[in-house]
Design a protein around this motif. Structure first.
Motif, short mmCIF file in Angstrom:
data_model
loop_
_atom_site.label_atom_id
_atom_site.label_comp_id
_atom_site.label_asym_id
_atom_site.label_seq_id
_atom_site.Cartn_x
_atom_site.Cartn_y
_atom_site.Cartn_z
N GLU A 126 0.80 -1.00 -0.10
CA GLU A 126 0.43 -0.06 -0.28
C GLU A 126 0.77 1.34 0.34
O GLU A 126 2.12 1.26 0.16
CB GLU A 126 -1.11 -0.30 1.23
CG GLU A 126 -0.50 -0.19 2.51
CD GLU A 126 -1.12 -0.65 3.92
OE1 GLU A 126 -1.10 0.59 4.00
OE2 GLU A 126 -1.71 -1.53 4.09
N GLN A 127 -0.06 2.54 -0.79
CA GLN A 127 0.83 3.68 -0.55
C GLN A 127 1.54 4.49 1.27
O GLN A 127 0.65 4.41 1.58
CB GLN A 127 0.37 4.63 -0.96
CG GLN A 127 0.55 6.41 -1.45
CD GLN A 127 1.53 6.22 -2.38
OE1 GLN A 127 1.27 4.76 -3.39
NE2 GLN A 127 2.70 6.95 -2.22
N PRO A 128 2.78 4.05 1.08
CA PRO A 128 2.92 4.49 2.16
C PRO A 128 2.31 6.15 2.66
O PRO A 128 2.13 6.49 1.78
CB PRO A 128 5.15 4.50 2.15
CG PRO A 128 4.74 4.47 0.81
CD PRO A 128 3.68 4.22 0.38
N THR A 129 2.79 6.98 3.79
CA THR A 129 2.30 8.00 4.83
C THR A 129 3.26 8.60 5.60
O THR A 129 4.52 7.91 6.18
CB THR A 129 1.28 7.75 5.39
OG1 THR A 129 0.88 9.32 5.81
CG2 THR A 129 1.34 6.84 7.20
N VAL A 130 3.58 10.04 5.09
CA VAL A 130 4.63 10.45 6.14
C VAL A 130 3.72 11.40 7.18
O VAL A 130 2.33 11.71 6.33
CB VAL A 130 4.96 12.31 5.04
CG1 VAL A 130 5.86 12.74 5.59
CG2 VAL A 130 5.37 11.47 3.61
N THR A 131 4.38 11.53 7.87
CA THR A 131 4.13 11.94 9.44
C THR A 131 4.88 12.97 9.88
O THR A 131 6.49 12.24 10.12
CB THR A 131 3.82 10.71 10.62
OG1 THR A 131 2.45 11.28 11.40
CG2 THR A 131 4.92 10.32 11.14
N ASP A 132 4.63 13.92 10.98
CA ASP A 132 5.48 15.11 11.01
C ASP A 132 4.19 16.08 12.25
O ASP A 132 3.09 15.27 12.46
CB ASP A 132 6.15 15.73 9.78
CG ASP A 132 7.15 16.67 10.41
OD1 ASP A 132 7.08 16.71 11.42
OD2 ASP A 132 8.06 17.37 9.70
N TRP A 133 5.05 16.64 12.81
CA TRP A 133 4.24 17.53 14.00
C TRP A 133 3.57 17.99 13.63
O TRP A 133 3.96 18.60 12.06
CB TRP A 133 5.42 18.66 14.97
CG TRP A 133 6.47 17.15 15.43
CD1 TRP A 133 7.81 17.45 15.73
CD2 TRP A 133 6.26 17.64 16.88
NE1 TRP A 133 8.61 16.40 16.91
CE2 TRP A 133 7.39 16.75 17.50
CE3 TRP A 133 5.19 17.28 17.75
CZ2 TRP A 133 7.55 15.80 18.54
CZ3 TRP A 133 5.26 17.04 18.93
CH2 TRP A 133 6.79 16.02 19.36
N PRO A 134 2.40 18.74 14.12
CA PRO A 134 1.39 19.49 13.84
C PRO A 134 2.25 21.41 12.93
O PRO A 134 2.98 21.23 13.78
CB PRO A 134 0.21 19.81 14.40
CG PRO A 134 0.24 18.19 14.77
CD PRO A 134 1.61 17.63 15.18
N GLU A 135 1.24 21.62 12.20
CA GLU A 135 1.84 22.75 11.92
C GLU A 135 1.54 23.65 13.48
O GLU A 135 0.41 24.10 13.45
CB GLU A 135 1.49 23.25 11.15
CG GLU A 135 1.84 24.78 10.82
CD GLU A 135 1.55 25.75 9.61
OE1 GLU A 135 1.86 26.61 9.23
OE2 GLU A 135 0.99 24.74 8.60
N ILE A 136 2.46 24.70 14.01
CA ILE A 136 1.87 24.95 15.29
C ILE A 136 1.69 26.64 14.67
O ILE A 136 1.78 27.35 14.04
CB ILE A 136 3.38 25.45 16.55
CG1 ILE A 136 3.30 24.08 16.70
CG2 ILE A 136 3.00 25.75 17.46
CD1 ILE A 136 4.56 23.86 17.98
N THR A 137 0.00 26.16 15.78
CA THR A 137 -0.46 28.15 14.90
C THR A 137 -0.54 28.93 16.90
O THR A 137 0.32 28.11 17.43
CB THR A 137 -1.82 28.02 15.28
OG1 THR A 137 -2.80 26.88 16.54
CG2 THR A 137 -2.17 27.30 13.81
#
Length: 937
Positions: A26-37
């Motif tokens: 399956e298509q792998p995913t990219v994960t990271d910290w959410p953009e901080i507001t």
């Protein structure tokens, strides 16, 4: 990892036996910290002392806040500093509004937000509130009459100060010795003359007056002085808000949210229309029972009447204050933020009436984290309790509100003795309780011309530029922002919905007014079965929200689960053992089961609350309960199918949940605490180790994921963890020092572009840095000590230098050391004992801020073979400089109103304090570490 480590042998065996399930491509995913507001950053209550503010200081202060990572401020005007009276600005005057407008504009330039208290000080009140619309109390006076007698005295309130306020008669009731009751209010003339006389027997007359508490706004700012308003009166609220309507002139203020502080309206137990509202809501005339209402005799009838009285107060607070107040805020283009605790009402309903429910921490909790400093003993305040915090988060979760706020660090410790490291577990307790929007309590607006320590508010941890640790506080702010970036971006994922039996709290015949405050949870929460059961289930690894009778009315069933808001589902409803339950609540619980839900009673309710039509309601309760035909499943667990669902009766709650395949999170078995959320379709875990031991273990997660990504909010590191899957559960490897936290994202797809997490495999012998240290004091006062050369690290207070002992500020330590070979995977720097925070450079490259225990950082990237330079900037507490001021008799506490008090609300004086240890005490070590990487599927 450190020496003292907990191992989960059975989990390790489980992992070793686990086999990897084959996965389809399956298509792998990219994960990271959410953009901080800016909402994800911590905000601070911004005390405007005397509202003596100006654009120059406002600009400088907001820039300073933004620089260290504060996302917004809440303007809270209070009393002012002595000597600056000419600069005071009256609240809501055109000049004040101009300063508000400037603050909002400047904050926007800095990508900050601005909230505002709807008033000055607390609670709501001010010059617009007349005595007639001020907080009220019931005053009852008694008179005796016999047949044929006329009352010689006039029916007027006795207390002179009440007379001055024009306190009027609400009701005059006559009660005969034979039980007859007569309303003779209309027999009283305007001057108080009674024109009624009984025809026979002996009578007692009860005169009910609408007295006034005479409470005025506490800590009011100029232009905000006046009586506290009647929070149960819609008319009083309209009067109160009319002043804001005039000042705002129907123009947008740019304020994001308007705020109301905790309910601290003392002694306010009545309102002008209380008798009428009571009769409409409860179905009988309370005036008929005045003798019982004011009695403290232990009696079931009295308790029931007082319970009805307390429920009526709750209704009036909700419908006459909280809901219309929130509606008014929406008309201003803003959102409502409210602290409901302290109210004499159903806290869950009052929290739920606004957009951002807000709890608070008051005082400090004990955490068994080794070397965690705790410089003050607080015997006055009850420790903050996570389940008290869950009232606010539950109200938000059940009604689908995304933000849960907290007033944070109020009286966290004695002034000038709260280090950043103590702030960490305190805020983590809030996160575990469901808070995701932290407000510091607080930072005080202090102009440049105010001498050090600047203007201060008496109950706050001083999150302000005058604090020695100010620059280092950025470490705490960034940690909170990283945590809240996930906690705000995710949704609740709690499986249990737990009913709060408020009628058991209301049912007693003692004092009339029942305020449910955080200071008295030992009385109204801790003894209850609701609390004991909830605490037990949480400790076993279950997640829950609380629900009120009113909120339960709106619950429905979807796909066998209980839905309370869009996308908010629970696997079961649990009703803890309680004495009293309204028929409508019992019927709703059974209706949910009828429609497909699973409902669990710890015990069936024994009675109904309230006084009116009691016999009929008791008969209906008995009829309902008699129709419940349970069959015994196992000892202590009984079951009854009902429609599409089922009802269970169980004294073995954990076993019942296991039988229902409602699984707990077993990571709590090793002392970890967590909150689980739903994030972009994945399971998200915020996990903390508040134990005294390091943890190196494989922990099971109730998720069958393709990968687990570890986010370290302390350092911002990201890595792919070692995982395996066994019987639908994901096992992941974690290593956590005492006091550490991690965020675990159990991802449904394979992850790409994320490196493997580096686990500490083993450590070599630590290198202790024993060369000379050059110490230069760089910032602070009252005077900068001369530079030092130390052959052994010790406190500034042990250097034999009086100037160093009284110094608060920063000093830079520099040393060199040799690294013979750089041949290990990583090197861990440990600063040992730090008083109280540090910023570190290795070979002139900044490593970061070490602001919490243990004071450690990975420095392998910065090291080189051969000679290395280590530079450490250390900040101590403000305490020693304050001690010096007080020893010398230099007056710095110059405020109106309460001035400045200590933890016990006594006049503050630090002249008899011991000097606080300061600086780098060490030992400073560097430990070579061998690491291993991912062993995943």
């Amino acid at each position: 990892m450190k020496k003292k480590t907990i191992h989960l042998q059975w989990i390790m065996i489980w992992f070793l036996l686990a086999s990897c399930n084959p996965q389809a491509p399956e298509q792998p995913t990219v994960t990271d910290w959410p953009e901080i507001t800016n909402e994800m950053k911590p905000w601070a209550r911004w005390w405007w002392m005397g509202s003596a503010v100006d654009s120059v200081n406002t600009s400088q202060l907001l820039e300073s806040y933004a620089k260290v990572g504060i996302g917004g401020v809440e303007i809270a005007p209070i009393y002012g500093a002595v000597g600056f009276e000419e600069k005071y600005i009256d609240f809501l005057s055109p000049e004040w509004m101009a300063q508000l407008e400037f603050s909002v504009r400047k904050a926007k330039e800095l990508d900050m937000g601005v909230d505002m208290t709807v008033g000055t000080g607390w609670p709501f009140g001010g010059p617009q509130i007349s005595p007639q619309e001020a907080a009220s109390k019931l005053i009852v006076q008694q008179y005796q009459l016999s047949a044929g007698q006329k009352l010689s005295e006039k029916i007027t309130v006795d207390e002179p100060k009440q007379k001055e306020l024009g306190v009027g008669l609400l009701a005059l009731m006559a009660y005969s010795e034979t039980g007859e009751t007569v309303n003779i209010t209309d027999k009283t003339q305007a001057d108080g003359t009674l024109i009624w006389s009984p025809e026979s027997g002996k009578w007692t007359l009860y005169a009910a007056f609408l007295g006034k508490t005479r409470q005025k706004v506490k800590r009011a700012a100029p232009g905000g002085e006046g009586y506290t308003m009647d929070h149960m009166s819609a008319e009083a609220l309209n009067t109160y808000l009319a002043r804001f309507n005039k000042a705002f002139d129907h123009k947008p203020t740019g304020v994001r949210s308007f705020f109301n502080d905790s309910y601290e309206v003392y002694g306010a137990d009545f309102s002008p229309r209380f008798f009428e509202e009571f009769q409409t809501r409860r179905g009988y005339d309370l005036r008929q029972f005045l003798p019982l209402l004011i009695s403290t005799e232990k009696n079931d009838t009295i308790a029931r009447i007082k319970s009805d009285y307390r429920e009526t107060m709750s209704d009036m607070l909700l419908e006459n204050f909280s809901e219309p107040w929130a509606k008014w805020i929406h008309e201003q283009g803003a959102i409502a933020r409210n602290q409901a605790h302290g109210s004499p009402g159903n806290l869950l309903d009052l929290y739920a009436a606004v957009d951002i429910p807000e709890t608070e921490t008051f005082g400090s909790a004990f955490f068994p984290i080794p070397n965690l400093p705790n410089y003050t003993v607080d015997r006055r305040n009850i420790e903050p309790d996570m389940f008290m915090m869950k009232f606010a988060s539950s109200a938000a979760n059940v009604t689908g509100k995304p933000l849960v706020a907290s007033e944070t660090y109020t009286w966290q410790g004695e002034h000038f003795k709260v280090p950043l490291s103590q702030c960490k577990p305190a805020v983590e307790q809030l996160f575990l309780g469901g808070v995701n929007h932290v407000f510091y309590h607080g930072t005080t607006y202090s102009p440049k011309e105010a001498a050090w320590p600047g203007w201060l508010f008496y109950a706050s941890v001083n999150m302000a530029p005058s604090n020695s640790f100010w620059d280092h506080s950025q470490g705490l702010h960034e940690y909170i922002a990283r945590c809240q970036s996930f906690l705000q971006s995710s949704k609740p994922d709690n499986e249990l919905l737990v009913y709060w039996p408020v009628y058991d709290v209301w049912q007693h015949s003692e004092k009339l007014l029942e305020q449910l405050s955080i200071h008295h949870i030992d009385e109204w929460m801790h003894p209850t079965q609701f609390y004991k059961m909830s605490e037990d289930l949480y400790s076993k690894g279950y997640s829950m929200d609380f629900i009120s009778d009113q909120l339960l009315k709106n619950a429905t069933v979807k796909n066998g689960e209980i839905a309370t808001a869009e996308g908010q589902h629970y696997k079961t409803l649990i009703l803890p053992a309680c004495e009293l339950m309204p028929l409508v609540t019992l019927k709703q619980a059974l209706a949910l089961a009828e429609n497909g839900a699973t409902v669990i009673f710890q015990e069936l309710p024994k009675d109904v609350p309230g006084f009116n039509q009691l016999a009929e309601r008791r008969a209906e309760l008995k009829s309902i309960l008699d129709k419940l035909a349970f069959t015994t499943e196992t000892e202590g667990i009984r079951k009854m199918p009902m429609g599409k669902g089922q009802v269970l009766l169980s004294v073995k709650m954990q076993q019942t949940l296991e039988d229902l395949n409602i699984e707990r999170e077993a990571l709590t078995d090793i002392g970890l605490q967590f909150i689980r959320k739903s994030y972009e379709g994945d399971k998200l875990y915020y996990v903390v180790n508040h134990t005294a031991s390091s943890i190196d273990a494989w922990i099971p997660l109730n998720a069958q994921s393709k990968d687990v990504v570890i986010f370290d909010p302390q350092t911002s590191e990201i890595g792919l963890s070692s995982t395996s899957i066994k019987e639908g559960k994901t096992l992941t490897h974690v290593q956590m020092e005492p006091g550490a936290s991690l965020i675990l994202q159990a991802v449904n797809q394979k992850v790409k572009e994320v490196k493997n997490w580096a686990y500490e495999d083993n450590t070599e012998k630590a290198l202790t840095l024993s060369n000379e240290w050059k110490v230069e004091f760089t910032e602070g006062g009252p005077t900068l000590p001369e530079p030092k050369t130390l052959t052994e690290l010790s406190s500034w207070t042990d250097l034999g230098d009086e100037i160093a002992s009284s110094f608060s500020g920063k000093a830079v330590y520099t040393t060199t050391f040799e690294l013979a070979d750089k041949n290990q995977d990583e090197y861990m720097l440990n600063l040992g004992d730090v008083r109280e925070s540090a910023r570190v450079w290795v070979n002139d490259k900044e490593v970061g801020i070490l602001w919490h225990v243990p004071f450690e950082a990975k420095i392998g990237t910065y090291l080189k073979q051969g000679s290395n330079t280590l530079k450490i900037e250390v900040a101590n507490l403000m305490a020693n400089r304050i001690i010096d001021l007080d020893k010398k008799g230099i007056e710095w506490r110059k405020y109106h109103e309460i001035n400045f008090v200590d933890l016990n609300y006594k006049p503050f004086n630090a002249s008899d304090w011991e000097w606080q240890p300061s600086g780098l005490l060490g030992p400073v070590t560097i430990t070579p570490v061998r690491t291993s990487s991912n062993q995943g599927n």
